[in-house]
Write a protein that holds these residues in place. Structure first.
Motif, PDB file in Angstrom:
ATOM      1  N   SER A  22       0.868  -1.092   0.102  1.00 19.68           N
ATOM      2  CA  SER A  22      -0.025   0.091   0.104  1.00 19.68           C
ATOM      3  C   SER A  22       0.731   1.390  -0.109  1.00 19.68           C
ATOM      4  O   SER A  22       1.996   1.228   0.553  1.00 19.68           O
ATOM      5  N   CYS A  23       0.396   2.151  -0.558  1.00 18.60           N
ATOM      6  CA  CYS A  23       0.994   3.591  -0.530  1.00 18.60           C
ATOM      7  C   CYS A  23       0.236   4.697  -0.480  1.00 18.60           C
ATOM      8  O   CYS A  23      -1.078   4.720  -0.856  1.00 18.60           O
ATOM      9  N   ASP A  24       0.731   5.692   0.508  1.00 17.10           N
ATOM     10  CA  ASP A  24       0.069   6.845   0.424  1.00 17.10           C
ATOM     11  C   ASP A  24       0.993   8.170   0.319  1.00 17.10           C
ATOM     12  O   ASP A  24       0.461   9.287   0.269  1.00 17.10           O
ATOM     13  N   GLY A  25       1.959   7.790  -0.468  1.00 19.89           N
ATOM     14  CA  GLY A  25       2.788   8.854  -0.895  1.00 19.89           C
ATOM     15  C   GLY A  25       3.553   9.752   0.363  1.00 19.89           C
ATOM     16  O   GLY A  25       3.886  10.754   0.243  1.00 19.89           O
ATOM     17  N   GLY A  26       3.378   8.890   1.550  1.00 17.57           N
ATOM     18  CA  GLY A  26       3.986   9.562   2.595  1.00 17.57           C
ATOM     19  C   GLY A  26       3.241  10.826   3.303  1.00 17.57           C
ATOM     20  O   GLY A  26       3.920  11.701   3.843  1.00 17.57           O
ATOM     21  N   GLY A  34       1.966  13.177  -0.897  1.00 22.38           N
ATOM     22  CA  GLY A  34       0.796  12.456  -0.494  1.00 22.38           C
ATOM     23  C   GLY A  34      -0.436  12.366  -1.131  1.00 22.38           C
ATOM     24  O   GLY A  34      -0.876  13.251  -1.981  1.00 22.38           O
ATOM     25  N   HIS A  35      -0.924  11.074  -1.177  1.00 23.05           N
ATOM     26  CA  HIS A  35      -2.077  11.078  -1.648  1.00 23.05           C
ATOM     27  C   HIS A  35      -3.177   9.761  -0.977  1.00 23.05           C
ATOM     28  O   HIS A  35      -2.535   9.235  -0.196  1.00 23.05           O
ATOM     29  N   PRO A  36      -4.338   9.680  -1.434  1.00 23.12           N
ATOM     30  CA  PRO A  36      -5.183   8.680  -0.776  1.00 23.12           C
ATOM     31  C   PRO A  36      -4.416   7.379  -0.993  1.00 23.12           C
ATOM     32  O   PRO A  36      -3.756   6.939  -1.810  1.00 23.12           O
ATOM     33  N   ASP A  49       4.927  -0.002  -9.571  1.00 25.62           N
ATOM     34  CA  ASP A  49       5.049   1.411  -9.324  1.00 25.62           C
ATOM     35  C   ASP A  49       3.615   2.023  -8.891  1.00 25.62           C
ATOM     36  O   ASP A  49       2.733   1.730  -9.318  1.00 25.62           O
ATOM     37  N   CYS A  50       3.777   2.808  -7.840  1.00 19.86           N
ATOM     38  CA  CYS A  50       2.498   3.464  -7.520  1.00 19.86           C
ATOM     39  C   CYS A  50       2.049   4.436  -8.619  1.00 19.86           C
ATOM     40  O   CYS A  50       2.769   5.083  -8.964  1.00 19.86           O
ATOM     41  N   LYS A  51       0.746   4.197  -9.024  1.00 16.92           N
ATOM     42  CA  LYS A  51       0.363   5.183  -9.988  1.00 16.92           C
ATOM     43  C   LYS A  51      -0.087   6.492  -9.666  1.00 16.92           C
ATOM     44  O   LYS A  51      -0.231   7.466 -10.474  1.00 16.92           O
ATOM     45  N   TYR A  52       0.005   7.064  -8.421  1.00 21.94           N
ATOM     46  CA  TYR A  52      -0.170   8.238  -7.887  1.00 21.94           C
ATOM     47  C   TYR A  52       1.240   8.970  -7.835  1.00 21.94           C
ATOM     48  O   TYR A  52       1.327  10.022  -8.291  1.00 21.94           O
ATOM     49  N   CYS A  53       2.137   8.280  -7.061  1.00 23.75           N
ATOM     50  CA  CYS A  53       3.359   9.052  -7.013  1.00 23.75           C
ATOM     51  C   CYS A  53       4.536   8.776  -7.685  1.00 23.75           C
ATOM     52  O   CYS A  53       5.806   9.124  -7.484  1.00 23.75           O
ATOM     53  N   GLY A  54       4.225   7.394  -8.329  1.00 24.33           N
ATOM     54  CA  GLY A  54       5.489   6.615  -8.972  1.00 24.33           C
ATOM     55  C   GLY A  54       6.717   6.119  -8.065  1.00 24.33           C
ATOM     56  O   GLY A  54       7.496   5.375  -8.571  1.00 24.33           O
TER      57      GLY A  54
HETATM   58 ZN   LIG Z   1       2.183   6.197  -3.841  1.00 21.40          ZN
END
Ligand SMILES: [Zn+2]
Length: 61
Positions: A22-26, A34-36, A49-54
């Motif tokens: 899981s990733c929240d972009g920190g 940061g992202h949801p 790769d996280c599609k939000y923050c890479g």
């Molecule tokens: Zn992310």
């Protein structure tokens, strides 16, 4: 002439011991990235790769 793709930041892979990450972009650290929180599964791959923050997550064998 060498053409290089420009990256916003070095793709530093975080080593994980599970293929479900899981990733929240920190977000909890107040990062601008940061992202949801999202959950990702690598499936048969060894990284995702996280599609939000890479951010890259690499499966640690
Ligand atoms: Zn992310």
């Amino acid at each position: 002439m060498t053409k290089k793709s420009i990256l916003l930041s070095e793709p530093v892979a975080e080593k994980v011991n599970t293929r479900s990450v899981s990733c929240d972009g920190g977000a909890k650290h107040g990062s601008a990235n940061g992202h949801p929180k999202v959950f990702m599964d690598m499936g048969q791959a060894d990284s995702v790769d996280c599609k939000y923050c890479g951010k890259r997550f690499a499966f640690k064998r």
